[in-house]
Write an enzyme that holds these catalytic residues in place. Structure first.
Site, PDB file in Angstrom:
ATOM      1  N   HIS B  54       0.809  -1.215   0.000  1.00  0.00           N
ATOM      2  CA  HIS B  54       0.000   0.000   0.000  1.00  0.00           C
ATOM      3  C   HIS B  54       0.848   1.274   0.000  1.00  0.00           C
ATOM      4  CE1 HIS B  54      -3.563  -2.404   0.640  1.00  0.00           C
ATOM      5  NE2 HIS B  54      -3.111  -2.895   1.782  1.00  0.00           N
ATOM      6  N   HIS B 216      -8.314  -4.240  -0.986  1.00  0.00           N
ATOM      7  CA  HIS B 216      -7.844  -5.605  -1.263  1.00  0.00           C
ATOM      8  C   HIS B 216      -8.801  -6.306  -2.209  1.00  0.00           C
ATOM      9  CE1 HIS B 216      -6.731  -4.522   2.920  1.00  0.00           C
ATOM     10  NE2 HIS B 216      -5.543  -4.831   2.470  1.00  0.00           N
TER      11      HIS B 216
END
Ligand code: ADP
Ligand code: ADP
Ligand code: MG
Ligand code: MG
Ligand code: MG
Ligand code: MG
Lengths: 205, 328, 328, 205
Positions: B54, B216
């Site tokens: 991320h 996700h």
């Protein structure tokens, strides 16, 4: 007779091998309801656990402690962390002993189930690894013959997977896919079954 | 999906090595990134953490006026208990440590366990969970919401509060206020792939988008044909502003964030519309952020976050801060 | 390829509107972006420009100690003659203006024509062309090379030189030195698509990479199967260091740049290796840059640039500067 | 007889229509050897030129001047900039006149070709728009009948495309694709032919 440091180390090595073999299958199962990493996580974790189970320990509690410590440093995935707390719980249960009698095995697993539920917040029926662990712990409660324990454990594992397949996942990432998860095995439950399957019953003596 | 990497197993460790090699203000200790100077004496510590994949989240926000340390896990997996403990220790100068991270099951188990284990050593910790993703649960289930890009506002605000010598409770309260007043929604155009995984995190048609999808690949609110950017921006904004915020205000900060592959050009096209619409509603934008602030590797899409300011939040947001990816 | 946009025809103008809305330090006048303060009196002006689709290039580098103004064209097309003239005018405080842009046919025609037209008005201009892409022509054809990401080093160095009151000739010489000592090579993994075009700029197999490919998809040196990141980094570095640089030195700056979709994680994996290899060759890295500095929208791939420093370049590189995407 | 402001405006409107029709074809041609934007560039450019050719001008030089100015503000692509310099060159040639006699048309085009070469650095044979312009300018040199001019222009345009098709591109972005460009039309030459084709010969009188 019971679980010794030696048997435990052997079982961990076998589990590492099973995790390696099941990596793609578990990734695929998790790919359908989660983020697709159950297999790679489990393979990496058990590689590290297998390396951490030092061969010169007689104290089974100490072996569980090193497995818990290795797990605590190796993984942070949901399932991996449940493995960590399981190992640390079993370490507490068996500290200073050279074996865990088979007759106590079921109640030890019940403790593991309870800490898993406390830590992860799952309740029974959520379709997680906790459900299969609960079924096994209950089924083998009081049994003292390792062959019988293995046979019963395997039977209820298969039955539990069957029983939950058509229910929706209610926890973890799979919760988001509740409807999609109907008809599919929960990756954590499937992982449990693959690890159990890989244990040679003749070693469980 | 093609990745410039050596092996899936080394992906995270090599990435961290590169991060600290490029940024001397950061130090790596296993799966923890901390500031080179270490915990600042007399200051409350702030740690965060989460899965890799991320960037700039989470490790990139370690720096003055932001995070003191960060525990980092494998791609899309929580940081290990050990990493959480080490990060908390690294951040602790004796004033206690705020654990400020996104609301995901694995992360919570690990940070909670770490906190319990450290309690024995007399380390005081508090927790604030990022729960800004309005698509992940309804307002009645606020505590079930996932944390996404908006958490960087909480970093900034808690970090500034800690910097001026506030107590652990005060820093915690500031972070909680930032979370309570921040809302995010995302839209996904294409998936990413976890290194080592056999396929992308999800599938989506070549002309489809999904509103509200998680970082996700968690399912969103609807999936449909791609539509003009202005319509997408309008819907995102409508949803954000319709979500109840206690004490919502007329001054807001806005973060238009790329999930990875979506280029700056498109973010600015969206931001242009969002700025117009906010002005049309009588809202004043303070310190807007447009860029790559919280990604999912090569995923295409974006998120929009709105932080409803009050005087305290606005002054904390504007306070000096410096990390490799954000400087105020 | 999916794009968050309203229409191909409005892509650039809406992007520019968003850019200046998000960054109050920038002002837009048609297809020119300049600083809000305007030309600084007594300072030599520096302008750049080129096609859209490369953000943060070119417009994102307008700011103190960098560019004064920038002329911007349609996606992958040169800026118009009018924009070039307007940018030069905006940058001129009477000390003359350096035109500093990449070596592309369309851009040159327009900046040249603009310069000639302005000469009549007594505006003094000089030109330095970015020619850092070693894959675009051999060392014997240095002047034919394209300009790519390395041009930001020339911006920084010329900008710092101008900031201290140097003359047009001195600023021009500093920029020329930066270009002469900078080398870049790129690797492409996937194409991008020009808004309105019917298909991507090129095709490439799902497991292929192309070494040396240009930022608009110009063909490179070889195309083959994807290989480990370290081997790619090694080859890029070998090629960069083998290219003759007059007065090459032991102190270098390195830019590892994403072409768009390639995430920071992968850039850091590459940078880790590059830093190791440079250290192994006795080279010291100064002010490394890892991130999105010159992109081609959603193209996947990266470029590596090496700037060979001397005392002057190193001090100019380290001088304070500030624009929306780079602050020193 | 010659080209008047009125005829010129009409021709620009027709070119805008042709550019619109040819947009996809030209993008595709440029997509094979360049960046795929010749069509969209040309369509946008001629939209603006068509709007810029103000209806109340009699001075053909002034019309060319406004076309040049519009082009200078509308485009920065290689081909677009060559259109800009062409218009500005023709503006200089015709300033203050109400028509450009057909007999001077060929030599005017030769001037355009020369400034294009000076500005863009192309040489004859590079397989660019310059080659077709050169061929046309040469072929119509001295001709004064617009129908004959059009017919000759069209003939040599087609022949030039044919003659260059199997040569490699030597300039512009297509240079990078020298080998790949063999067998393909140069997008700039093709664009020229499409614009010419769209001019109604009956208007060229
Ligand atoms: N809170 C929880 N309690 C019990 N089991 C859980 C919990 N969260 C996840 N699991 C189990 O872990 C499995 C997913 O494991 P894994 O893919 O490693 O985790 P992650 O979601 O972090 O990627 C699930 O299928 C489920 O059986
Ligand atoms: N320097 C030049 N001289 C002459 N013609 C050129 C030159 N550069 C490009 N062209 C012409 O322009 C065409 C490409 O136009 P276009 O696609 O609009 O430009 P760009 O390369 O800027 O995308 C080429 O096919 C060629 O005929
Ligand atoms: Mg998973
Ligand atoms: Mg995971
Ligand atoms: Mg172009
Ligand atoms: Mg083109």
């Amino acid at each position: 007779m019971g679980l010794t440091a030696h048997t435990l180390r052997h079982a961990v090595a076998q589990a590492a091998e099973s995790a390696r073999r099941a990596e793609d299958e578990l990734n695929a199962a998790d790919g359908k309801v989660g983020d697709g990493d159950t297999g790679v996580m489990l393979r990496r974790l058990f590689e590290k656990l297998s390396a951490a189970a030092s061969p010169d320990q007689e104290d089974i509690g100490a072996v569980f402690q090193s497995l818990g410590a290795a797990s605590a440093s190796a993984t942070g995935s949901s399932l991996g962390t449940l493995v960590t707390v399981s190992m640390l719980t079993l370490a507490k249960e068996t500290r200073g002993r050279s074996e865990l009698p088979w007759g106590e095995f079921g109640s030890a697993l019940q403790k593991v189930r309870d800490v898993m539920m406390a830590r992860g917040g799952a309740t029974l029926g959520d379709k997680t690894v906790v459900d299969v662990l609960d079924a096994v712990a209950t089924a083998i409660d009081g049994l003292a013959d390792p062959r019988e324990i293995y046979a019963r454990a395997w039977l209820v594992t298969v039955n539990t997977l069957d029983a939950f397949r058509d229910k929706p996942n209610r926890l973890g990432r799979a919760r988001m896919f509740a409807e999609k998860s109907i008809g599919l095995d929960d990756p954590g439950m499937l992982a449990f079954s693959r690890l159990l399957e890989g244990l040679e019953p003749q070693n469980v003596r | 999906m093609k990745k410039l990497m050596n092996s899936a197993d080394d992906f995270v460790d090599e990435m961290l090595d590169g991060l600290v090699a490029a940024h001397p203000s950061l130090v790596r200790e296993e799966r923890v990134i901390r500031t080179t100077q270490g915990a600042k004496s007399g200051k409350v510590g702030i740690v965060s953490g989460g899965g890799s994949g991320h960037l700039p989240l989470f490790t990139g926000y370690v720096g003055r006026g932001l995070l003191d340390a960060c525990a980092i896990g494998d791609v899309f997996a929580g940081p290990s208990v050990d990493s959480c403990m080490a990060a908390i220790r690294a951040a602790d100068s004796g004033q206690g440590v705020l654990r400020l991270y996104g609301n995901y099951g694995g992360d919570r188990m690990n940070f909670d366990l770490a906190g319990e284990l450290l309690e024995a050593d007399g380390v005081r910790t508090t927790t604030v969970l990022g729960t800004d993703d309005i698509a992940s649960a309804g307002p009645e289930d606020m505590h079930k919401r996932r944390g996404v890009a908006g958490i960087i506002y909480a970093y900034k605000i808690a970090g500034a509060k800690a910097e001026v010598g506030a107590s652990l409770d005060e820093v915690t309260a500031a972070a909680a206020k930032a979370v309570a007043r921040c809302r995010t929604i995302g839209v996904a155009l294409s998936p990413c792939q976890i290194p080592g995984a056999s396929k992308p995190t999800f599938e989506i048609g070549p002309d489809e988008i999904e509103m509200g999808m998680g970082i996700h690949g968690e399912p969103g609110i609807w999936r449909d044909k791609l539509r003009p950017a202005d319509r997408i921006a309008d819907e995102m904004l409508d949803r954000l502003l319709a979500d109840p915020v206690e004490h919502s205000s007329k001054r807001v900060s806005v973060l238009v964030n790329s999930l990875g592959a979506t280029p700056l050009e498109e973010l600015f096209i969206l931001y242009r519309r969002i700025a117009q619409q906010l002005a049309g509603r009588g809202l004043t934008v303070v310190q807007p952020l447009v860029g790559h602030y919280a990604t999912s590797m090569e995923m295409a899409g974006c998120s929009v976050s709105i932080l409803s300011l009050d005087e305290e939040l606005e002054s904390l947001l504007g306070a000096p801060a410096e990390c490799p990816f954000w400087r105020v």
